[in-house]
Design an enzyme around this catalytic site. Structure first.
Site, mmCIF file in Angstrom:
data_model
loop_
_atom_site.group_PDB
_atom_site.id
_atom_site.type_symbol
_atom_site.label_atom_id
_atom_site.label_comp_id
_atom_site.label_asym_id
_atom_site.label_seq_id
_atom_site.Cartn_x
_atom_site.Cartn_y
_atom_site.Cartn_z
ATOM 1 N N LYS A 162 4.482 0.408 9.501
ATOM 2 C CA LYS A 162 4.563 1.701 8.832
ATOM 3 C C LYS A 162 3.980 2.806 9.698
ATOM 4 C CE LYS A 162 3.049 0.028 4.845
ATOM 5 N NZ LYS A 162 2.528 -0.079 3.469
ATOM 6 N N ARG A 222 5.153 -13.153 9.496
ATOM 7 C CA ARG A 222 5.769 -11.838 9.327
ATOM 8 C C ARG A 222 7.157 -11.852 9.947
ATOM 9 N NH1 ARG A 222 1.967 -7.552 8.387
ATOM 10 N NH2 ARG A 222 3.314 -5.878 9.082
ATOM 11 N N GLU A 245 0.867 -1.170 0.000
ATOM 12 C CA GLU A 245 0.000 0.000 0.000
ATOM 13 C C GLU A 245 0.909 1.227 0.000
ATOM 14 O OE1 GLU A 245 -2.779 0.231 3.257
ATOM 15 O OE2 GLU A 245 -3.635 2.087 2.462
HETATM 16 P P1 ATP Z 1 2.692 -2.295 7.959
HETATM 17 O O1 ATP Z 1 1.999 -3.079 9.009
HETATM 18 O O2 ATP Z 1 4.118 -2.055 8.218
HETATM 19 O O3 ATP Z 1 1.969 -1.047 7.574
HETATM 20 P P2 ATP Z 1 1.520 -3.636 5.825
HETATM 21 O O4 ATP Z 1 1.309 -5.091 5.939
HETATM 22 O O5 ATP Z 1 0.329 -2.780 6.047
HETATM 23 O O6 ATP Z 1 2.723 -3.219 6.706
HETATM 24 P P3 ATP Z 1 1.609 -3.486 3.024
HETATM 25 O O7 ATP Z 1 2.080 -2.379 2.196
HETATM 26 O O8 ATP Z 1 0.171 -3.762 3.044
HETATM 27 O O9 ATP Z 1 2.149 -3.235 4.466
HETATM 28 O O10 ATP Z 1 2.433 -4.800 2.733
HETATM 29 C C1 ATP Z 1 2.762 -5.299 1.475
HETATM 30 C C2 ATP Z 1 3.127 -6.736 1.636
HETATM 31 O O11 ATP Z 1 4.226 -6.877 2.517
HETATM 32 C C3 ATP Z 1 1.991 -7.551 2.212
HETATM 33 O O12 ATP Z 1 1.837 -8.714 1.441
HETATM 34 C C4 ATP Z 1 2.439 -7.880 3.602
HETATM 35 O O13 ATP Z 1 1.971 -9.140 3.965
HETATM 36 C C5 ATP Z 1 3.955 -7.847 3.485
HETATM 37 N N1 ATP Z 1 4.568 -7.487 4.753
HETATM 38 C C6 ATP Z 1 4.431 -6.327 5.434
HETATM 39 N N2 ATP Z 1 5.125 -6.349 6.587
HETATM 40 C C7 ATP Z 1 5.739 -7.555 6.637
HETATM 41 C C8 ATP Z 1 6.611 -8.193 7.583
HETATM 42 N N3 ATP Z 1 6.980 -7.596 8.722
HETATM 43 N N4 ATP Z 1 7.056 -9.428 7.289
HETATM 44 C C9 ATP Z 1 6.699 -10.040 6.147
HETATM 45 N N5 ATP Z 1 5.890 -9.500 5.233
HETATM 46 C C10 ATP Z 1 5.401 -8.278 5.458
HETATM 47 MG MG MG Z 2 -1.420 -3.064 4.885
#
Ligand code: ATP
Ligand code: MG
Length: 566
Positions: A284, A274, A47
């Site tokens: 984020k 994760r 995102e």
């Molecule tokens: P955050 O919680 O940091 O905002 P998010 O999951 O909302 O992260 P996205 O931009 O939606 O961030 O993530 C893009 C991809 O990265 C998704 O498929 C998510 O599963 C993966 N992802 C995000 N954080 C992690 C992590 N700590 N370990 C593994 N994969 C991750």
């Molecule tokens: Mg997300």
């Protein structure tokens, strides 16, 4: 693969162990399998609401890595269905970071918002199939009627409204006739399901907000659980790999795909744990809070676990890929030791970084028996591990800088560096004996005096006498001034997320130490950012973008001492 970073390109040799995702894909490709005869097609769907962090790197390595492993392809898709938090600057940074890591999506770059028209049509299909309805409950009323683990949800009073009425209202929602929160489109699934995501989840909500791509075209936006399976299906994704928190959403993911006609593919969602690392936060939202409060100096502050921060700190793409491949892929959440990340960097830099000399806390060393106006050159190897990296010249003259820590007036036991009367080797130059020192009236050390032994040129001792200590030095005549920034963990507590205190108050003020008056050898005057060096005996450093020609700034990427214990 990214063609402009030859040295950085990922390769399958880095991923030699197999894991459960690979096993599932292998099965899917077998005769009779779900994707027999199909090309493996994955996606990375960030995102655009922040910068990528090391957790995303894990997902990138899995998504792009699995495609590569099976000669498949991987899309980069901006999951931009949440207009209020997204911005185009994040899109650019995400692309830059992925390329830097060594992956490329070629021409397969998409925005989820491109599918808004199709998603809308497909939602109408659900309404026509009597699988969705427009609900006028407020968000908090929906929450209240969700039921509990032992009691089913209360049906919405609008659940059985006629299909035509829902279609008409949904159209008017789209036209902008209703304010935010006035109504939603909800799926009609199962109010008794043990999985709350299946209790008539919301599919669309009204948000009158400007979208960074579609502007004001839309005022209804699809929810993640509805949008994501459609994005995957519309792009003909075969394997939709995501983190574990989406496991409970998989039944809804499948429901959306199974109940719509005309989709080009039926992707399989597979979840993995994760990445968590100690002494930092990987969310984020939290990283943004650190940036916006000014506690760190931007998203690329070298203490941040963002890819831009790690890059600025001196992390190499290879070290990060190696880390991601070696932590493994599993279904169980766990926390990885920050020391392991540093270990992976150290391993790479030990092999590949050029060796140079720099002095962080300089004190003058005067070699009294060396002629005043004389200088000489020593030819030294850039990297003993890589003879192909060649040699360079360093200058030597009567006055040198050495590190304060390498001198003691009263040495403790086993101190083999410089003290009055003792001999040490100046790295690659001569053996010297300390003959004295001078302090100011307050007892502060001003300069150290020594005599060199001309017979020890290059550091050899022809008479075979043992010299226990070797210290680094920089020629005062040619030394270049530098600022050096030393970093430590952003949080001194191991798990800032678990603390009762606000995580922001737990940032370690000692995580950044700035040394202003360092001296480095003259070869560093023309270095470029992102080139890594080993400052002999001190650690690995790289030039910071804050550098100016008259003022070099170096970041310590990682110290030499490895505290990782496997
Ligand atoms: P955050 O919680 O940091 O905002 P998010 O999951 O909302 O992260 P996205 O931009 O939606 O961030 O993530 C893009 C991809 O990265 C998704 O498929 C998510 O599963 C993966 N992802 C995000 N954080 C992690 C992590 N700590 N370990 C593994 N994969 C991750
Ligand atoms: Mg997300």
């Amino acid at each position: 693969m990214n063609s402009d970073s030859v040295n950085n390109t990922a390769n399958t040799a880095e991923t030699d162990s197999t894991h459960f995702i690979e096993d599932i894909i292998i099965n899917d490709l077998k005769p009779g399998g779900r994707f027999e005869g199909k090309q493996v097609h994955t996606r990375f769907p960030p995102e655009p609401n922040g910068y990528l962090h090391i957790g995303h790197a894990k997902a990138i390595v899995i998504d792009f890595g699995m495609a590569e492993r099976f000669n498949g392809i991987c899309n980069l898709r901006m999951d931009d269905t949440n207009p209020s938090k997204e911005d185009v600057v994040y899109v650019t940074s995400i692309q830059e970071d992925i390329r830097w890591l060594g992956y490329d999506w070629d021409d397969r770059f998409y925005y989820a918002s491109e599918y808004f028209p199709q998603m809308y049509e497909l939602a109408c299909q659900l309404i026509r199939k009597n699988l969705a309805f427009v609900c006028e409950l407020k968000p908090e009323e929906i929450r209240k009627t969700r039921g509990t683990l032992s009691t089913p949800a209360t049906p919405s009073p609008w659940r059985d409204r006629p299909t035509e009425e829902s279609l008409g209202l949904f159209e008017r929602m789209k036209q902008g006739e209703f304010p935010d929160g006035a109504m939603t489109l909800r799926a009609k699934i199962d109010l008794t399901s043990g999985n709350f995501n299946m209790r008539d989840p919301v599919l669309y909500r009204i948000v009158h907000a400007h979208h960074h791509r579609t502007g004001n075209d839309w005022c209804i936006y699809p929810m993640y659980d509805y949008a994501h399976p459609l994005e995957d299906a519309l792009e003909s994704i075969t394997h939709s790999l995501c983190s574990l928190e989406f496991e409970d959403h998989r039944p809804l993911y499948d429901w959306v795909i199974d109940n719509l006609d005309g989709l080009p593919s039926r992707p399989r969602q597979i979840e993995f744990a994760r990445l968590n690392i100690d002494h930092t936060v990987l969310s984020k939202r939290k990283l943004r809070a650190l940036v916006e409060s000014g506690i760190v100096n931007g998203w690329d502050d070298p203490r941040m676990p963002t890819l831009s921060g790690l890059r600025r700190r001196g992390y190499t793409p290879r070290s990060i890929r190696s880390f991601c491949n070696r932590i493994g892929v599993s279904k169980v959440n766990s926390t990885v030791d920050y020391n392991f990340l540093e270990h992976c960097l150290r391993e790479d830099l030990n092999e590949n970084a050029e060796r140079v000399m720099g002095v962080l806390k300089p004190v003058k060393l005067i070699i009294d028996n060396y002629p005043e106006n004389q200088s000489e050159y020593f030819e030294i190897e850039n990297n003993p591990n890589r003879p192909e990296d060649g040699t360079r010249q360093i200058t030597f003259s009567r006055e040198l800088w050495i590190d304060e820590d390498d001198f003691r007036i009263d040495p403790p036991r086993k101190f083999h560096r410089l003290f009055p009367g003792n001999e040490v080797r100046l790295k690659a130059a001569y053996v010297i004996r300390c003959t004295g020192y001078r302090c100011d009236s307050d007892g502060n050390l001003l300069e150290i005096h020594a005599e060199y032994d001309p017979a020890t040129r290059g550091g050899q001792t022809p008479d075979g006498r043992k010299i226990k200590g070797t210290i680094h030095w920089v020629d005062a005549k040619t030394a270049v001034e530098a600022e050096v920034r030393l970093y430590d963990n952003l949080f001194s507590v191991a798990d800032p997320d678990a603390s009762d205190q606000d995580f922001m108050s737990l940032v370690d003020p000692g995580s950044l130490i700035v040394l202003k008056d360092c001296k480095v050898e003259s070869s560093l005057a023309t270095t470029e950012t992102q080139t890594s060096f080993q400052f002999l005996r001190l650690g690995y450093f790289c030039l910071d973008p804050d550098s100016r020609p008259d003022r070099l700034v170096f970041n310590r990427s990682v110290s030499l001492k490895d505290s990782y214990r496997p």
